[in-house]
Enzyme design. Structure first.
Site, mmCIF file in Angstrom:
data_model
loop_
_atom_site.group_PDB
_atom_site.id
_atom_site.type_symbol
_atom_site.label_atom_id
_atom_site.label_comp_id
_atom_site.label_asym_id
_atom_site.label_seq_id
_atom_site.Cartn_x
_atom_site.Cartn_y
_atom_site.Cartn_z
ATOM 1 N N MET A 82 1.875 77.427 12.548
ATOM 2 C CA MET A 82 2.932 76.434 12.318
ATOM 3 C C MET A 82 3.216 75.677 13.613
ATOM 4 O O MET A 82 4.254 75.024 13.744
ATOM 5 C CB MET A 82 4.199 77.118 11.808
ATOM 6 C CG MET A 82 3.950 77.909 10.523
ATOM 7 S SD MET A 82 5.403 78.161 9.509
ATOM 8 C CE MET A 82 6.514 78.958 10.632
ATOM 9 N N HIS A 135 -0.842 82.956 19.839
ATOM 10 C CA HIS A 135 -1.769 82.080 19.114
ATOM 11 C C HIS A 135 -3.081 81.925 19.895
ATOM 12 O O HIS A 135 -4.167 81.929 19.320
ATOM 13 C CB HIS A 135 -1.156 80.688 18.923
ATOM 14 C CG HIS A 135 0.100 80.664 18.110
ATOM 15 N ND1 HIS A 135 1.333 80.360 18.630
ATOM 16 C CD2 HIS A 135 0.312 80.901 16.786
ATOM 17 C CE1 HIS A 135 2.244 80.393 17.679
ATOM 18 N NE2 HIS A 135 1.661 80.726 16.553
ATOM 19 N N SER A 189 0.975 82.280 23.820
ATOM 20 C CA SER A 189 -0.199 83.099 24.164
ATOM 21 C C SER A 189 -0.667 83.973 23.005
ATOM 22 O O SER A 189 -1.831 84.386 22.978
ATOM 23 C CB SER A 189 0.102 84.003 25.352
ATOM 24 O OG SER A 189 0.639 83.271 26.382
ATOM 25 N N VAL A 217 0.520 90.283 20.621
ATOM 26 C CA VAL A 217 0.652 90.001 22.059
ATOM 27 C C VAL A 217 2.139 90.066 22.401
ATOM 28 O O VAL A 217 2.972 89.493 21.687
ATOM 29 C CB VAL A 217 0.078 88.606 22.402
ATOM 30 C CG1 VAL A 217 0.234 88.301 23.882
ATOM 31 C CG2 VAL A 217 -1.393 88.532 21.979
ATOM 32 N N LEU A 228 2.753 76.541 19.813
ATOM 33 C CA LEU A 228 1.794 77.594 20.153
ATOM 34 C C LEU A 228 2.165 78.313 21.447
ATOM 35 O O LEU A 228 2.707 77.716 22.377
ATOM 36 C CB LEU A 228 0.385 76.993 20.264
ATOM 37 C CG LEU A 228 -0.142 76.293 19.007
ATOM 38 C CD1 LEU A 228 -1.606 75.888 19.199
ATOM 39 C CD2 LEU A 228 -0.005 77.154 17.755
HETATM 40 N N1 LIG Z 1 2.710 87.700 19.342
HETATM 41 C C1 LIG Z 1 1.705 87.466 18.529
HETATM 42 N N2 LIG Z 1 0.572 88.188 18.639
HETATM 43 C C2 LIG Z 1 -0.480 87.979 17.789
HETATM 44 N N3 LIG Z 1 -0.467 87.049 16.812
HETATM 45 C C3 LIG Z 1 0.634 86.307 16.665
HETATM 46 C C4 LIG Z 1 1.775 86.468 17.507
HETATM 47 N N4 LIG Z 1 2.727 85.583 17.119
HETATM 48 C C5 LIG Z 1 2.204 84.904 16.074
HETATM 49 N N5 LIG Z 1 0.961 85.335 15.795
HETATM 50 C C6 LIG Z 1 0.101 84.897 14.692
HETATM 51 O O1 LIG Z 1 -0.142 83.512 14.761
HETATM 52 C C7 LIG Z 1 -0.327 83.000 13.437
HETATM 53 C C8 LIG Z 1 0.572 81.810 13.261
HETATM 54 O O2 LIG Z 1 1.915 82.267 13.333
HETATM 55 P P1 LIG Z 1 3.150 81.313 13.537
HETATM 56 O O3 LIG Z 1 2.662 79.948 13.851
HETATM 57 O O4 LIG Z 1 4.110 81.512 12.440
HETATM 58 O O5 LIG Z 1 3.753 81.863 14.902
HETATM 59 P P2 LIG Z 1 4.963 82.794 15.138
HETATM 60 O O6 LIG Z 1 5.122 82.954 16.593
HETATM 61 O O7 LIG Z 1 4.788 84.006 14.280
HETATM 62 O O8 LIG Z 1 6.134 81.921 14.612
HETATM 63 P P3 LIG Z 1 7.545 82.379 14.081
HETATM 64 O O9 LIG Z 1 8.337 82.668 15.286
HETATM 65 O O10 LIG Z 1 7.950 81.174 13.373
HETATM 66 O O11 LIG Z 1 7.360 83.546 13.156
HETATM 67 C C9 LIG Z 1 0.009 84.148 12.484
HETATM 68 O O12 LIG Z 1 -1.201 84.758 12.070
HETATM 69 C C10 LIG Z 1 0.805 85.079 13.362
HETATM 70 O O13 LIG Z 1 0.759 86.427 12.943
HETATM 71 C C1 LIG Z 2 0.023 81.555 7.797
HETATM 72 C C2 LIG Z 2 1.008 80.398 7.995
HETATM 73 C C3 LIG Z 2 0.396 79.368 8.951
HETATM 74 C C4 LIG Z 2 1.190 79.722 6.633
HETATM 75 O O1 LIG Z 2 2.087 78.663 6.724
HETATM 76 C C5 LIG Z 2 2.365 80.894 8.509
HETATM 77 O O2 LIG Z 2 2.970 81.741 7.606
HETATM 78 C C6 LIG Z 2 2.266 81.500 9.888
HETATM 79 O O3 LIG Z 2 2.279 80.708 10.841
HETATM 80 O O4 LIG Z 2 2.153 82.728 10.044
HETATM 81 N N1 BAL Z 3 5.446 83.600 11.238
HETATM 82 C C1 BAL Z 3 5.357 83.591 9.795
HETATM 83 C C2 BAL Z 3 5.859 82.333 9.192
HETATM 84 C C3 BAL Z 3 7.330 82.254 9.010
HETATM 85 O O1 BAL Z 3 8.094 83.076 9.536
HETATM 86 O O2 BAL Z 3 7.771 81.325 8.312
#
Ligand SMILES: Nc1ncnc2c1ncn2[C@@H]1O[C@H](COP(=O)(O)OP(=O)(O)OP(=O)(O)O)[C@@H](O)[C@H]1O
Ligand SMILES: CC(C)(CO)[C@@H](O)C(=O)[O-]
Ligand code: BAL
Length: 302
Positions: free
Chosen positions: A48, A55, A53, A195, A51
Site C-alpha cells: 500500500m 517492504h 525497510s 523486520v 515503503l
Molecule cells: N515489518 C515488516 N516485515 C516484513 N514484511 C512486512 C513488514 N511490514 C509490512 N510487511 C509486508 O509488506 C507487504 C505490504 O504491507 P503494507 O504495505 O500494508 O505495509 P505495512 O507496513 O504492513 O502497513 P500498515 O502499517 O498499513 O499495516 C505485506 O506483505 C506486509 O506483510
Molecule cells: C496485500 C495488500 C497490498 C492488499 O491491499 C495489503 O493488504 C497489504 O499491504 O498488506
Molecule cells: N498491512 C495490511 C493492510 C491493512 O492493514 O490494511
C-alpha cells in the site's frame, strides 16, 4: 519518459538511478505491455506504499528468487472500514520509487482506484471463509474480503510465478496461501520474516502516526511476544505462555489497549495447540491499530 497509456493512465517518469531502471506504470494497458516485456520468472510484491525497510526486504527476497520484480502500490479502499484511515493513509510515491529502484524492482504498478475498479465497487468478491471472520476479520469486518479480492485481481493483472508476503501480517499471509490452494491460483506464495526496529517494534507504515509517547507504548506488543516465546522455551504450557505474554503487555508504558492476544496453530486452524504454534497480538495505541506475531514452540502434550 512520460506519456499517455492506452489504459487511460499516464506513464512515468521512468526512474533511472544509474544502476537500475524501474518503470512506473499506472494504467492496465501500460502494465500489460511492461509485463509482456519481462522474460523469465516474475515475482510480485504487493504493497500500500509508504515503503520502509520491511517492504525493501520483501523486494530483495523477490529479487533473489525471480528474474524480474513487479511492485504494486495501491491503497485499496475495499479493505478499509468506514471509520478507518483510508483518507489519511500515507502516500509517498516519490520516496517509494527510490526504494523500489534501490532494491532492483523492474516495474512499479501504481494504479488509481478507477484503474482497479473501473465499474465501481465489485459486486463479486473473494469469500475468505471462516478464518476471514476471526481475529483481524472480527475487528475489521469485511477486511479480508477486500484484501483477497484485490490480491486476486493483482495476481491476474501481473501474472507472477511467485508472490511475496510479510509474516508481519500473518493472518493475511495464511489466507493468501489458502486462496491460492483452494482456488488453484498458479503462483508460489512466499512468506518473509518480520523486520523489526532494534528495540523490537515491527516496522509498519502506520508507525509514522505514533507520537513519541505512543511509540514507547507500542513496544508492549513485541514485549508480549518475547515474554510468551521465552516462557515456551522454558517449558511453559499454552496457558502459562499466554499469562506471561499478558503480564508483559500490561507492564509496558501506558497507552496501549489490547484488542486480542491469542496462541494458535501455525496454520491458524482452530483446536488445541502443541509443538509449533503462533502467538498473535493486536492493540490500539492512541488512534493507531498495530499488529504483530511470533513463532512459538510449545512442549508436545504428553
Ligand atoms: N515489518 C515488516 N516485515 C516484513 N514484511 C512486512 C513488514 N511490514 C509490512 N510487511 C509486508 O509488506 C507487504 C505490504 O504491507 P503494507 O504495505 O500494508 O505495509 P505495512 O507496513 O504492513 O502497513 P500498515 O502499517 O498499513 O499495516 C505485506 O506483505 C506486509 O506483510
Ligand atoms: C496485500 C495488500 C497490498 C492488499 O491491499 C495489503 O493488504 C497489504 O499491504 O498488506
Ligand atoms: N498491512 C495490511 C493492510 C491493512 O492493514 O490494511
Amino acid at each position: 519518459m512520460t506519456g499517455p497509456t492506452a489504459g487511460g493512465g499516464v506513464d512515468g517518469p521512468t526512474v533511472d538511478g544509474g544502476d537500475h531502471v524501474t518503470e512506473l506504470v499506472h494504467g492496465r494497458a501500460a502494465l500489460a505491455a511492461a509485463r509482456d516485456g519481462l522474460k523469465g520468472t516474475v515475482g510480485v510484491v504487493m504493497t500500500m506504499g509508504a515503503l520502509h525497510s520491511g517492504h525493501e526486504t520483501l523486494l530483495r527476497a523477490a529479487r533473489e528468487r525471480a528474474d524480474h520484480v513487479i511492485v504494486t502500490i495501491f491503497v485499496n479502499p475495499l479493505q478499509f472500514g468506514p471509520n478507518e484511515d483510508f483518507d489519511r493513509y500515507p502516500r509517498t510515491l516519490d520516496a517509494d520509487l527510490e526504494i523500489c529502484r534501490r532494491a532492483g524492482a523492474d516495474v512499479v504498478f501504481a494504479p488509481s482506484v478507477t484503474d482497479m475498479y473501473p465499474d465501481g465497487q465489485p459486486r463479486v468478491r473473494v469469500n475468505p471463509g471462516p478464518l476471514g471472520e476471526d481475529l483481524e476479520g472480527q475487528s475489521r469486518p469485511g477486511f479480508f474480503h477486500g484484501v483477497l479480492t484485490v490480491v486476486l485481481k493483482l495476481l491476474q493483472l501481473t501474472r507472477p510465478d511467485l508472490t511475496f508476503f510479510g509474516e508481519k501480517d500473518y493472518q493475511q499471509l495464511t489466507l493468501v496461501r489458502r486462496m491460492a490452494r483452494d482456488l488453484d491460483v498458479p503462483v508460489e506464495v512466499v512468506g518473509v520474516p518480520t523486520v523489526r526496529e532494534p528495540d523490537g517494534l515491527a516496522l509498519s507504515s502506520r508507525n509514522r502516526y505514533l507520537s513519541p509517547a505512543e511509540r514507547e507504548a507500542a513496544l508492549s506488543l513485541s514485549a508480549a511476544l518475547r515474554a510468551g516465546a521465552a516462557a515456551a522455551d522454558e517449558g511453559a504450557d499454552a496457558g502459562a505462555v499466554l499469562a506471561a505474554a499478558h503480564a508483559a503487555f500490561g507492564a509496558g508504558a501506558p497507552g496501549a489497549r489490547l484488542d486480542y492476544l491469542v496462541l494458535t496453530d501455525p496454520d491458524l486452524e482452530p483446536g488445541p495447540v502443541s509443538g509449533p504454534a503462533r502467538l498473535l497480538v493486536a492493540a490500539w495505541v492512541g488512534a493507531t491499530r498495530l499488529i504483530d506475531n511470533a513463532a512459538i514452540r510449545l512442549a508436545p502434550r504428553s
